[in-house]
Design a protein around this motif. Structure first.
Motif, PDB file in Angstrom:
ATOM      1  N   SER A 113      -4.151   9.616  -9.217  1.00  0.00           N
ATOM      2  CA  SER A 113      -5.022  10.101 -10.286  1.00  0.00           C
ATOM      3  C   SER A 113      -5.032   9.230 -11.535  1.00  0.00           C
ATOM      4  O   SER A 113      -5.854   9.457 -12.431  1.00  0.00           O
ATOM      5  N   GLU A 114      -4.134   8.245 -11.625  1.00  0.00           N
ATOM      6  CA  GLU A 114      -4.061   7.423 -12.833  1.00  0.00           C
ATOM      7  C   GLU A 114      -4.064   5.942 -12.481  1.00  0.00           C
ATOM      8  O   GLU A 114      -3.607   5.554 -11.402  1.00  0.00           O
ATOM      9  N   GLY A 160       4.185  -0.770 -17.186  1.00  0.00           N
ATOM     10  CA  GLY A 160       5.536  -0.236 -17.143  1.00  0.00           C
ATOM     11  C   GLY A 160       5.839   0.463 -15.828  1.00  0.00           C
ATOM     12  O   GLY A 160       6.927   0.296 -15.250  1.00  0.00           O
ATOM     13  N   MET A 161       4.891   1.272 -15.342  1.00  0.00           N
ATOM     14  CA  MET A 161       5.088   1.948 -14.067  1.00  0.00           C
ATOM     15  C   MET A 161       5.180   0.934 -12.933  1.00  0.00           C
ATOM     16  O   MET A 161       5.975   1.099 -11.995  1.00  0.00           O
ATOM     17  N   ALA A 162       4.378  -0.121 -13.013  1.00  0.00           N
ATOM     18  CA  ALA A 162       4.435  -1.164 -11.985  1.00  0.00           C
ATOM     19  C   ALA A 162       5.815  -1.816 -11.964  1.00  0.00           C
ATOM     20  O   ALA A 162       6.382  -2.076 -10.885  1.00  0.00           O
ATOM     21  N   ASP A 163       6.400  -2.072 -13.143  1.00  0.00           N
ATOM     22  CA  ASP A 163       7.736  -2.654 -13.198  1.00  0.00           C
ATOM     23  C   ASP A 163       8.756  -1.722 -12.542  1.00  0.00           C
ATOM     24  O   ASP A 163       9.625  -2.165 -11.779  1.00  0.00           O
ATOM     25  N   TRP A 164       8.655  -0.454 -12.857  1.00  0.00           N
ATOM     26  CA  TRP A 164       9.609   0.526 -12.322  1.00  0.00           C
ATOM     27  C   TRP A 164       9.491   0.609 -10.793  1.00  0.00           C
ATOM     28  O   TRP A 164      10.498   0.579 -10.070  1.00  0.00           O
ATOM     29  N   ILE A 165       8.254   0.714 -10.301  1.00  0.00           N
ATOM     30  CA  ILE A 165       8.050   0.793  -8.852  1.00  0.00           C
ATOM     31  C   ILE A 165       8.550  -0.482  -8.169  1.00  0.00           C
ATOM     32  O   ILE A 165       9.177  -0.428  -7.105  1.00  0.00           O
ATOM     33  N   GLY A 166       8.317  -1.622  -8.792  1.00  0.00           N
ATOM     34  CA  GLY A 166       8.797  -2.882  -8.227  1.00  0.00           C
ATOM     35  C   GLY A 166      10.306  -2.899  -8.099  1.00  0.00           C
ATOM     36  O   GLY A 166      10.860  -3.355  -7.079  1.00  0.00           O
ATOM     37  N   GLN A 167      10.992  -2.394  -9.115  1.00  0.00           N
ATOM     38  CA  GLN A 167      12.457  -2.327  -9.051  1.00  0.00           C
ATOM     39  C   GLN A 167      12.915  -1.390  -7.928  1.00  0.00           C
ATOM     40  O   GLN A 167      13.859  -1.701  -7.186  1.00  0.00           O
ATOM     41  N   GLU A 168      12.243  -0.254  -7.801  1.00  0.00           N
ATOM     42  CA  GLU A 168      12.631   0.716  -6.775  1.00  0.00           C
ATOM     43  C   GLU A 168      12.379   0.178  -5.369  1.00  0.00           C
ATOM     44  O   GLU A 168      13.181   0.416  -4.449  1.00  0.00           O
ATOM     45  N   PRO A 190       3.762  -2.975  -6.142  1.00  0.00           N
ATOM     46  CA  PRO A 190       3.352  -1.662  -6.665  1.00  0.00           C
ATOM     47  C   PRO A 190       1.866  -1.388  -6.437  1.00  0.00           C
ATOM     48  O   PRO A 190       1.485  -0.262  -6.114  1.00  0.00           O
ATOM     49  N   ALA A 191       1.022  -2.404  -6.592  1.00  0.00           N
ATOM     50  CA  ALA A 191      -0.415  -2.206  -6.363  1.00  0.00           C
ATOM     51  C   ALA A 191      -0.701  -1.865  -4.903  1.00  0.00           C
ATOM     52  O   ALA A 191      -1.579  -1.044  -4.604  1.00  0.00           O
ATOM     53  N   SER A 192       0.033  -2.471  -3.986  1.00  0.00           N
ATOM     54  CA  SER A 192      -0.191  -2.174  -2.569  1.00  0.00           C
ATOM     55  C   SER A 192       0.288  -0.770  -2.231  1.00  0.00           C
ATOM     56  O   SER A 192      -0.277  -0.108  -1.349  1.00  0.00           O
ATOM     57  N   LEU A 193       1.319  -0.276  -2.925  1.00  0.00           N
ATOM     58  CA  LEU A 193       1.754   1.106  -2.720  1.00  0.00           C
ATOM     59  C   LEU A 193       0.683   2.074  -3.204  1.00  0.00           C
ATOM     60  O   LEU A 193       0.375   3.067  -2.538  1.00  0.00           O
ATOM     61  N   GLN A 194       0.105   1.783  -4.373  1.00  0.00           N
ATOM     62  CA  GLN A 194      -0.980   2.638  -4.860  1.00  0.00           C
ATOM     63  C   GLN A 194      -2.148   2.622  -3.890  1.00  0.00           C
ATOM     64  O   GLN A 194      -2.742   3.674  -3.610  1.00  0.00           O
ATOM     65  N   HIS A 195      -2.464   1.459  -3.347  1.00  0.00           N
ATOM     66  CA  HIS A 195      -3.555   1.361  -2.370  1.00  0.00           C
ATOM     67  C   HIS A 195      -3.233   2.187  -1.132  1.00  0.00           C
ATOM     68  O   HIS A 195      -4.124   2.846  -0.569  1.00  0.00           O
ATOM     69  N   LEU A 234      -4.739  20.789  -5.831  1.00  0.00           N
ATOM     70  CA  LEU A 234      -3.896  20.086  -4.865  1.00  0.00           C
ATOM     71  C   LEU A 234      -4.696  19.090  -4.036  1.00  0.00           C
ATOM     72  O   LEU A 234      -4.252  17.961  -3.789  1.00  0.00           O
ATOM     73  N   LEU A 235      -5.892  19.482  -3.609  1.00  0.00           N
ATOM     74  CA  LEU A 235      -6.674  18.664  -2.688  1.00  0.00           C
ATOM     75  C   LEU A 235      -7.501  17.586  -3.382  1.00  0.00           C
ATOM     76  O   LEU A 235      -7.827  16.564  -2.782  1.00  0.00           O
ATOM     77  N   SER A 236      -7.839  17.815  -4.629  1.00  0.00           N
ATOM     78  CA  SER A 236      -8.797  16.962  -5.322  1.00  0.00           C
ATOM     79  C   SER A 236      -8.495  15.465  -5.254  1.00  0.00           C
ATOM     80  O   SER A 236      -9.392  14.668  -4.964  1.00  0.00           O
ATOM     81  N   PRO A 237      -7.253  15.001  -5.499  1.00  0.00           N
ATOM     82  CA  PRO A 237      -7.032  13.547  -5.528  1.00  0.00           C
ATOM     83  C   PRO A 237      -6.826  12.912  -4.158  1.00  0.00           C
ATOM     84  O   PRO A 237      -6.755  11.689  -4.062  1.00  0.00           O
ATOM     85  N   LEU A 238      -6.730  13.718  -3.101  1.00  0.00           N
ATOM     86  CA  LEU A 238      -6.404  13.173  -1.783  1.00  0.00           C
ATOM     87  C   LEU A 238      -7.592  12.444  -1.167  1.00  0.00           C
ATOM     88  O   LEU A 238      -8.748  12.824  -1.386  1.00  0.00           O
TER      89      LEU A 238
END
Length: 356
Positions: A46-47, A52-60, A101-106, A213-217
């Motif tokens: 949805s966002e 910053g979120m990309a950095d965090w996801i990359g670390q994880e 991180p971008a590929s995870l969002q995709h 619940l269903l809207s962003p899927l």
């Protein structure tokens, strides 16, 4: 806070409870952590992906890759699974091993998360439940309602194509194939992204939460309400009315409502509910008309009339796959006349007892 925490107490418990495909098992186990992260998935659905979120996801993702190498050395097991991975699983494995991180969002925006990745049918009461073995209903199982089925499928195909589609009501005789027609939509269109959600009675009270619940899927959801009927004082009536007509919340474009009923008037009506002919309060008549007009709020109403003898015999022959001889014809008629009546359901029950 870990974005992808363990699902069980130990890695071995995770491996035991994960139904992995063929191949190196620990990678599939860690993929399940990514798949199960509903909070992160819904945020990325949805966002936009912030720096910053990309950095965090990359670390994880880096932590997961290091954990993978550790598990492979500590528990060097051979294959646990023996099935071919799905397209979603193969894509997620690529994200785990080398993705960004971008590929995870995709991935989330292509396949969703959790139960929505692996299932095409669901039950909704107060929470969503996946159906492991959905009814394999097919339009080929139905006889005698080609016009109704054509209209049903045309509207759903518009929905799948992103064109305007209208909520539908299928009403008519018991056993005529209304429910089978709706369930056949999943069978025929699941590979085009259609998902079937049967909304149980308690779920009608939670419709706003369900839509959220269903809207962003990334799927098209048919909300299926079977045997729909309301008592005259049933508050769920207003929830459904809001779904059909719109309310303060926005109806998602990826949701289409379909209901079946044995009666055209969905709200039970008693003479005691009717205002006196000389009632001075116009609102009392407005309330009555509001309830009687609920079915009219479905943009497409499809009538399934009762079977007659000829249509019943055609259905029996269709299910058996051959013309009826005189003995089978008489047996089929007697089966119906013994109290079951002429219907598609009766035809199926008779045929099931005379196959093979």
């Amino acid at each position: 806070m870990q974005l992808f925490p363990p699902l069980y107490d130990t890695p071995l418990a995770e491996l035991f409870h994960t139904r992995v495909p063929a191949g190196e098992p620990w990678a599939w186990v860690l993929c399940q952590r990514i798949l199960a992260d509903e909070t992160l998935a819904r945020r990325l659905l949805s966002e936009p992906l912030s720096p910053g979120m990309a950095d965090w996801i990359g670390q994880e993702l880096g932590h997961l890759r290091r954990e993978l190498e550790h598990l492979k050395k500590q528990y060097p097991f051979s294959e646990f699974g023996n099935r071919t991975p799905s397209a979603a699983e193969s894509a997620l494995l690529k994200v785990l091993l080398e993705g960004s991180p971008a590929s995870l969002q995709h991935f989330y925006r292509t396949f969703g998360y959790g139960i929505y990745v692996h299932h095409t049918a669901f039950l909704f009461s107060r929470q969503m439940q996946a159906i492991e073995k959905p009814d394999p209903a097919s339009f080929d199982d139905l006889v005698g309602y080609s016009r109704q089925i054509h209209s049903l499928r045309t509207n759903v195909e518009r929905f799948l194509a992103g064109k305007p589609a209208v909520p539908m009501l299928l009403y008519g005789a018991r056993g005529s194939g209304k429910s089978t027609s709706v369930k056949a939509l999943r069978t025929h269109y699941a590979d085009r992204g259609l998902r079937l959600v049967e909304v149980l009675s308690e779920g009608l009270e939670q419709l706003p939460a369900l839509l959220e619940l269903l809207s962003p899927l990334p799927y098209k959801f048919v909300l299926y309400m079977d045997d729909l009927a309301f008592a005259s004082d049933d508050e769920r009536f207003h929830k459904l009315k809001a779904l059909l007509e719109g309310a303060v919340y926005e109806r998602p474009a990826n949701v289409l409502a379909v209901a079946t009923s044995n009666r055209r008037n969905l709200v039970a009506q008693h003479w005691s509910d009717r205002p006196a002919p000389d009632a001075s309060d116009p609102a009392s008549w407005d309330t009555l008309q509001d309830k009687l007009a609920l079915a009219d709020r479905f943009g497409l109403v499809l009538t399934f009339p009762p079977f007659d003898q000829q249509l019943y015999l055609e259905a029996v022959a269709h299910i058996l796959g051959h013309e009826l001889n005189e003995a089978t014809r008489k047996a089929a008629l007697q089966f119906a006349l013994d109290g079951r009546g002429f219907s598609g359901r009766t035809a199926r029950h008779f045929a099931q007892q005379h196959m093979g």
